[in-house]
Design a protein around this motif. Structure first.
Motif, PDB file in Angstrom:
ATOM      1  N   ALA A 241      20.963 -12.950  60.509  1.00  0.00           N
ATOM      2  CA  ALA A 241      20.572 -12.843  61.914  1.00  0.00           C
ATOM      3  C   ALA A 241      21.452 -11.845  62.664  1.00  0.00           C
ATOM      4  O   ALA A 241      20.956 -11.031  63.446  1.00  0.00           O
ATOM      5  CB  ALA A 241      20.644 -14.211  62.585  1.00  0.00           C
TER       6      ALA A 241
ATOM      7  N   PHE B   9      22.526 -20.387  61.919  1.00  0.00           N
ATOM      8  CA  PHE B   9      22.119 -19.048  61.506  1.00  0.00           C
ATOM      9  C   PHE B   9      23.217 -18.419  60.666  1.00  0.00           C
ATOM     10  O   PHE B   9      24.329 -18.928  60.605  1.00  0.00           O
ATOM     11  CB  PHE B   9      21.745 -18.170  62.707  1.00  0.00           C
ATOM     12  CG  PHE B   9      22.873 -17.948  63.676  1.00  0.00           C
ATOM     13  CD1 PHE B   9      23.721 -16.866  63.530  1.00  0.00           C
ATOM     14  CD2 PHE B   9      23.084 -18.819  64.726  1.00  0.00           C
ATOM     15  CE1 PHE B   9      24.755 -16.656  64.409  1.00  0.00           C
ATOM     16  CE2 PHE B   9      24.124 -18.615  65.621  1.00  0.00           C
ATOM     17  CZ  PHE B   9      24.959 -17.527  65.459  1.00  0.00           C
TER      18      PHE B   9
ATOM     19  N   ASP C 267      17.800 -18.071  61.412  1.00  0.00           N
ATOM     20  CA  ASP C 267      17.775 -16.625  61.201  1.00  0.00           C
ATOM     21  C   ASP C 267      16.432 -16.046  61.610  1.00  0.00           C
ATOM     22  O   ASP C 267      16.360 -14.999  62.258  1.00  0.00           O
ATOM     23  CB  ASP C 267      18.028 -16.292  59.724  1.00  0.00           C
ATOM     24  CG  ASP C 267      19.471 -16.487  59.306  1.00  0.00           C
ATOM     25  OD1 ASP C 267      20.353 -16.503  60.182  1.00  0.00           O
ATOM     26  OD2 ASP C 267      19.710 -16.606  58.102  1.00  0.00           O
TER      27      ASP C 267
END
Length: 118
Positions: free
Chosen positions: A48, A44, A20
């Motif tokens: 993100a 992620f 992220d």
């Protein structure tokens, strides 16, 4: 002057350790981004994607799906499998993209199994 804020396309396909934090940095530094390929990057979360939706309003193409691979099955036959998809994304991420990226024309979420029809 690196002109990083003018970058329109980034391909980090297969970077499985991308987090992220890294994607947030990309989004913040590259507001002119129109194409982002995160295929096979599975580390992620919604955080993100929400950053991308907020920081990259001109995004036209986003790939967060897995890569389709031909694999040999247990019975010896061959079949297609999706590998490396981000299984941490939820509907909240897709709602953020839908709201923040009005120019989006291409979205690949193949293999992102937490997404629903909601």
């Amino acid at each position: 002057n690196l002109l990083i804020d003018k970058i329109a396309s980034i391909n980090v396909k297969g970077c499985t350790r991308l987090t992220d934090e890294a994607i947030n940095a990309i989004a913040a530094a590259c507001p002119a981004l129109t194409t982002l390929n995160l295929e096979g990057c599975r580390n992620f979360t919604d955080v993100a994607i929400k950053a991308i939706a907020t920081e990259c309003p001109s995004l036209e193409s986003l790939n967060v799906g897995g890569s389709v691979q031909l694999v040999q099955l247990a019975n010896g036959d061959f079949g297609w499998d999706i590998r490396g998809a981000c299984d941490k994304l939820t509907d909240d991420a897709m709602k953020a993209i839908a709201t923040g990226c009005s120019s989006l024309a291409s979205l690949n979420v193949s293999g992102c199994n937490k997404l629903t029809d909601d």
